[in-house]
Design a protein around this motif. Structure first.
Motif, PDB file in Angstrom:
ATOM      1  N   ASP A  71     -34.028  -1.419  20.621  1.00  0.00           N
ATOM      2  CA  ASP A  71     -34.706  -1.578  19.150  1.00  0.00           C
ATOM      3  C   ASP A  71     -36.186  -0.927  19.118  1.00  0.00           C
ATOM      4  O   ASP A  71     -36.743  -0.562  18.218  1.00  0.00           O
ATOM      5  CB  ASP A  71     -34.672  -3.097  18.987  1.00  0.00           C
ATOM      6  N   MET A  72     -36.797  -0.931  20.381  1.00  0.00           N
ATOM      7  CA  MET A  72     -38.191  -0.531  20.604  1.00  0.00           C
ATOM      8  C   MET A  72     -37.999   0.158  21.976  1.00  0.00           C
ATOM      9  O   MET A  72     -37.621  -0.109  22.985  1.00  0.00           O
ATOM     10  CB  MET A  72     -38.988  -1.608  20.560  1.00  0.00           C
ATOM     11  N   GLU A  90     -33.964  -7.104  27.388  1.00  0.00           N
ATOM     12  CA  GLU A  90     -33.071  -7.851  26.690  1.00  0.00           C
ATOM     13  C   GLU A  90     -33.126  -9.249  26.494  1.00  0.00           C
ATOM     14  O   GLU A  90     -33.367 -10.000  27.445  1.00  0.00           O
ATOM     15  CB  GLU A  90     -31.707  -7.405  27.180  1.00  0.00           C
ATOM     16  N   GLU A  91     -33.109  -9.640  25.355  1.00  0.00           N
ATOM     17  CA  GLU A  91     -33.356 -10.935  25.036  1.00  0.00           C
ATOM     18  C   GLU A  91     -32.702 -11.371  23.655  1.00  0.00           C
ATOM     19  O   GLU A  91     -33.222 -10.618  22.718  1.00  0.00           O
ATOM     20  CB  GLU A  91     -34.792 -11.811  25.079  1.00  0.00           C
ATOM     21  N   ARG A  92     -31.733 -12.135  23.593  1.00  0.00           N
ATOM     22  CA  ARG A  92     -31.366 -12.532  22.089  1.00  0.00           C
ATOM     23  C   ARG A  92     -30.934 -11.275  21.244  1.00  0.00           C
ATOM     24  O   ARG A  92     -31.135 -11.241  20.068  1.00  0.00           O
ATOM     25  CB  ARG A  92     -32.295 -13.271  21.286  1.00  0.00           C
ATOM     26  N   GLY A  93     -30.229 -10.209  21.856  1.00  0.00           N
ATOM     27  CA  GLY A  93     -29.668  -9.178  21.554  1.00  0.00           C
ATOM     28  C   GLY A  93     -30.671  -8.166  21.010  1.00  0.00           C
ATOM     29  O   GLY A  93     -30.432  -6.858  20.665  1.00  0.00           O
TER      30      GLY A  93
END
Length: 188
Positions: free
Chosen positions: A34-35, A5-8
């Protein structure tokens, strides 16, 4: 599995896995990523596997049957199976030095595996080696593999057991239903 997880933005990397109750309980933590990079080794094969415990029990039953028949040597090929075969055989399994560390991490060395070929009549090799180079000398080879249904019994001394460390197609579909990632990249 990894959840990054990074920046949402959330990315899941599954690696090799089987869908079991522990993974089902963890699925909500991965939901909506997201992916997702998904291990899809058996996607499109139509294969179905028994749970790992049932497959290992089948391999152990073969070991017990052979030992009752006074088999002198057993050969096995999976990290989880060889130590159980060793329990059944009461002797450790020989493993190549590069595989020994895996068994150390699993807590099965040195009581169930050894790098000393002379210390035991049993061994754990890869299926490619066993099918190509192994010379039958009255021993039985147990090959736990997800491809068991597709293997031909080219060698009557090889017993294939339907064991896999990867999801079958139904497990993959269920896992994707549980996690519903926005984008999936299947890795084979």
């Amino acid at each position: 599995m990894l959840l990054l997880e990074e920046r949402g933005r959330r990315v899941v990397i599954t690696g090799d896995f089987r869908l079991d109750d522990a993974v089902r309980r963890m699925a909500p933590l991965l939901a909506g990523a997201d992916m997702m990079y998904l291990d899809a080794t058996y996607r499109g094969t139509g294969l179905r596997f028994p749970c790992q415990e049932d497959a290992i029990a089948q391999a152990v039953a073969i070991c017990r049957s052979l030992l009752r028949g006074h088999a002198r040597r057993l050969h096995h090929r999976k990290e989880q199976g060889a130590p159980r075969g060793a329990r059944c055989a009461r002797d450790p399994f020989y493993v190549p030095r590069d595989r020994y560390r895996v068994f150390e991490l699993l807590g099965d060395a040195p009581s169930r595996v050894t790098t000393d070929r002379d210390a035991t009549p049993h061994s754990a090799y890869g299926v490619g080696y066993l099918e190509r180079y192994y010379k039958h000398r009255g021993e039985t080879v147990i090959v736990p593999t997800g491809w068991a249904a597709w293997r031909r019994q080219r060698h009557p001394w090889i017993q294939y057991v339907p064991y896999s460390e990867h999801c079958d197609e139904a497990e993959l579909d269920e896992f994707l239903d549980l996690t519903r990632p926005k984008r999936v990249v299947e890795v084979r």
